[in-house]
Design an enzyme around this catalytic site. Structure first.
Site, PDB file in Angstrom:
ATOM      1  N   HIS A  37     -11.451   9.400   8.139  1.00 21.09           N
ATOM      2  CA  HIS A  37     -11.197   7.963   8.171  1.00 21.09           C
ATOM      3  C   HIS A  37     -10.576   7.483   9.471  1.00 21.09           C
ATOM      4  O   HIS A  37     -10.961   6.448  10.006  1.00 21.09           O
ATOM      5  CB  HIS A  37     -10.269   7.635   6.996  1.00 21.09           C
ATOM      6  N   ARG A  90      -0.852   8.324   9.790  1.00 19.75           N
ATOM      7  CA  ARG A  90      -0.718   6.873   9.961  1.00 19.75           C
ATOM      8  C   ARG A  90      -0.291   6.210   8.656  1.00 19.75           C
ATOM      9  O   ARG A  90      -0.834   6.515   7.590  1.00 19.75           O
ATOM     10  CB  ARG A  90      -2.070   6.307  10.391  1.00 19.75           C
ATOM     11  N   HIS A 126      -9.500   9.797   4.253  1.00 18.64           N
ATOM     12  CA  HIS A 126      -9.196   8.819   3.202  1.00 18.64           C
ATOM     13  C   HIS A 126      -9.595   9.428   1.875  1.00 18.64           C
ATOM     14  O   HIS A 126     -10.687   9.980   1.743  1.00 18.64           O
ATOM     15  CB  HIS A 126      -9.953   7.506   3.441  1.00 18.64           C
ATOM     16  N   GLU A 134       0.860  -1.187   0.000  1.00 20.86           N
ATOM     17  CA  GLU A 134       0.000   0.000   0.000  1.00 20.86           C
ATOM     18  C   GLU A 134       0.891   1.230   0.000  1.00 20.86           C
ATOM     19  O   GLU A 134       2.107   1.132   0.177  1.00 20.86           O
ATOM     20  CB  GLU A 134      -0.934  -0.009   1.215  1.00 20.86           C
ATOM     21  N   ARG A 143      -1.551   9.440   1.805  1.00 16.38           N
ATOM     22  CA  ARG A 143      -2.994   9.715   1.803  1.00 16.38           C
ATOM     23  C   ARG A 143      -3.343  11.192   1.868  1.00 16.38           C
ATOM     24  O   ARG A 143      -4.255  11.650   1.180  1.00 16.38           O
ATOM     25  CB  ARG A 143      -3.628   9.059   3.033  1.00 16.38           C
TER      26      ARG A 143
END
Ligand SMILES: Cc1cc2nc3c(=O)[nH]c(=O)nc-3n(C[C@H](O)[C@H](O)[C@H](O)COP(=O)(O)OP(=O)(O)OC[C@H]3O[C@@H](n4cnc5c(N)ncnc54)[C@H](O)[C@@H]3O)c2cc1C
Length: 510
Positions: free
Chosen positions: A328, A363, A219, A103, A265
């Site tokens: 998110h 994160r 997100h 990811e 993100r």
């Protein structure tokens, strides 16, 4: 409190020492954990190293990761995952070998997944099966925790509010808040309805330190279809080659970051926010495009996402998928040490409700399930040691707290805050927007719903948490990680390479 990954993992460790009561405010299966799709990060593949996972976590956190906490996360992660496998978690494999995917911002393929995109559900299933086999653990669902009980500064139990509004108390040697995130402070969120930041708000009211609340991860890719929930379209889709297109169907990510669709993100979320702003359509939208990928592969790799989108007449394999960002994940929360202790005796926190500083200002994808596992287990170990010295206070039944002057349209009250937070304390912030938000939130204190029902309590918790986020965001006069201010677009390391702690009297940085 909580039957997500952190609460269940902690309960299993606690059961060795005595009686454990696990409370969930809705069904035991309704938690963010159940919806986690992409997977769980762990340095277990042949080509990976713990030091690389550590470095990626630190890089993603943009200067604010608590490095000690990150060490704990990545070093204890493999053992916790092996335990999950021993307890029956079926991660996806090729033959007998575990399969790992990648990811954004991970330098290696290190994301384990289960049933394609149902990782959280599979982990939750295995943890619940293990926990329910232990005779010391009992579960109580639809049990709403309204307040922490204190005796001489020590947390001695909780007040629960029944569906009829009656309040009763449960006393305990130690309390763990594993109540999850705060998505429903915002009007657009990927989080399930239980994510109303109850743990953070009740801990704050009891005097616990609350840290890093300005860091809310948005997100970038949530399904945006009228009448549908903001269903998360996992980062792993972009990991497998999905691309973003604006309303004119042009790719745009290269303009914003060299890693394109695999940029961090916050960069992708801001890029989309900008594209939405300049879009000339009445209903601005951006698209996720998977049509160039093999249809069979998409259906097999992402069965749950594929089926859910289909329910809303969007076929991932042939359609451009309309998306927008959504709130998110909360990096901040109840401040704890590496063993889950808050600053209040008898109160511990783990998972998304807690802030160990492991995520810093942002994160790394798929680190949160791992955090719940690792720190849930650690918090439980500490509770076992320390609860031995606790006394069990007997508590009188509490009187419901009422607020006779308040209006009783709690849904309108909540929606007002959610919209305000989205508009003024969202992906892009400024002194002006934050000041306006704080003023409006303070003015609405008079309208706080009385504490006579569960939804009213949620309304109060959303209000408290919204103020904590807005105050922290105003105090951090810089941009870092997920916190972006147009009036301070750069880092300001000399003043703000620190964690915020928000209290009644303001925000301090430590
Ligand atoms: C759609 C989605 C996809 C995600 N995908 C991933 C992913 O692929 N990988 C990853 O690492 N992370 C992912 N995340 C984040 C991750 O799922 C969460 O951070 C993590 O599951 C949080 O676990 P938790 O145990 O802290 O809380 P949760 O799993 O949210 O559980 C909270 C529990 O607390 C209970 N509770 C809350 N308030 C009260 C109250 N007042 N009284 C009683 N009980 C209460 C709830 O009923 C629930 O049982 C995703 C999140 C979402 C929303």
């Amino acid at each position: 409190m909580g039957a997500g990954i952190a609460g269940l993992r902690a309960a299993i460790a606690l059961a060795e020492a005595g009686k454990v009561l696990v409370l969930a405010k809705q069904e035991l299966t309704e938690s963010a954990t159940q919806y986690a799709q992409g997977g769980i990060a762990v340095a277990l593949s042949d080509e990976d190293e713990i030091s690389l996972h550590l470095q990626d976590t630190i890089n993603a956190g943009d200067g604010l990761v608590n490095v000690e906490a990150a060490h704990v996360l990545v070093e204890e992660g493999p053992e916790r995952i092996q335990e999950l496998i021993d307890w029956g978690t079926q991660f996806d494999r090729k033959g007998t070998k575990l399969t790992f995917t990648r990811e954004a911002a991970h330098s290696r393929d290190r994301i384990l997944h289960a049933h394609g995109d149902s990782t959280g559900r599979e982990i939750g299933r295995a943890l619940y099966a293990k926990a329910s086999s232990l005779k010391n653990i009992s579960f109580s669902e639809f049990e709403f925790t309204a307040k922490l009980c204190l005796d001489s500064g020590r947390v001695t139990g909780v007040e629960l509010i029944s569906s009829g509004g009656e309040i009763h108390t449960v006393s305990s040697g130690a309390v763990l808040l594993a109540t999850g995130g705060a998505g429903h402070v915002y009007s657009n969120t990927t989080n399930p309805a239980v994510a109303t930041a109850d743990g953070v708000a009740m801990a704050y009211r009891a005097g616990a330190e609350i840290s890093d609340m300005e860091f809310v991860q948005f997100h970038p890719t949530a399904l945006y279809v009228k009448g549908a929930p903001r269903f998360l379209l996992s980062e792993a889709l972009r990991g497998e080659g999905a691309v973003l297109r604006n309303s004119e169907l042009h790719r745009f990510m290269a303009k914003y970051h060299e890693a394109g669709e695999l940029a961090p993100r916050d960069v992708v979320a801001r890029a989309i926010a900008h594209e939405l702003e300049v879009c000339r359509l009445k209903e601005p939208v951006v698209y996720l495009d998977l049509t160039h990928l093999k249809a069979n592969h998409i259906r097999e790799r992402f069965p749950r996402i594929y089926e859910t989108c289909l329910k809303y007449n969007v076929d991932l394999t042939v359609d451009q998928v309309p998306i927008r960002p959504a709130a998110h994940y909360l990096m901040g929360g109840i401040r704890t040490d590496l063993n889950g202790r808050s600053n209040l005796h008898g109160l511990y926190a783990a998972g998304e409700a807690a802030c160990t500083g492991v995520h810093g200002a942002n994160r790394l994808a798929s680190n949160s399930l791992l955090e719940g596992l690792v720190f849930g287990a650690r918090a439980a170990g500490t509770m076992v040691k320390e609860a031995k010295h606790a006394h069990h206070a007997s508590m009188p039944d509490a009187e419901p707290v009422r607020n006779p002057g308040a209006k009783n349209d709690v849904q309108a009250f909540i929606e007002g805050i959610q919209q305000l937070m989205w508009n003024k304390v969202g992906i892009v912030r400024s002194r002006q927007s934050l000041t306006e938000a704080i003023q409006q939130l303070q003015a609405s204190e008079e309208e706080l719903p009385p504490q006579t029902s569960r939804r009213n309590c949620e309304g109060r918790n959303i209000h408290t948490t919204a103020l904590l986020i807005a105050r922290s965001a105003l105090a951090r006069q810089e941009s870092r990680g997920a916190h972006y201010r147009t009036d301070y677009p750069e880092h300001e390391d000399s003043r703000f390479k620190k964690h915020s702690i928000v209290g009644e009297k303001g925000v301090r940085f430590v």
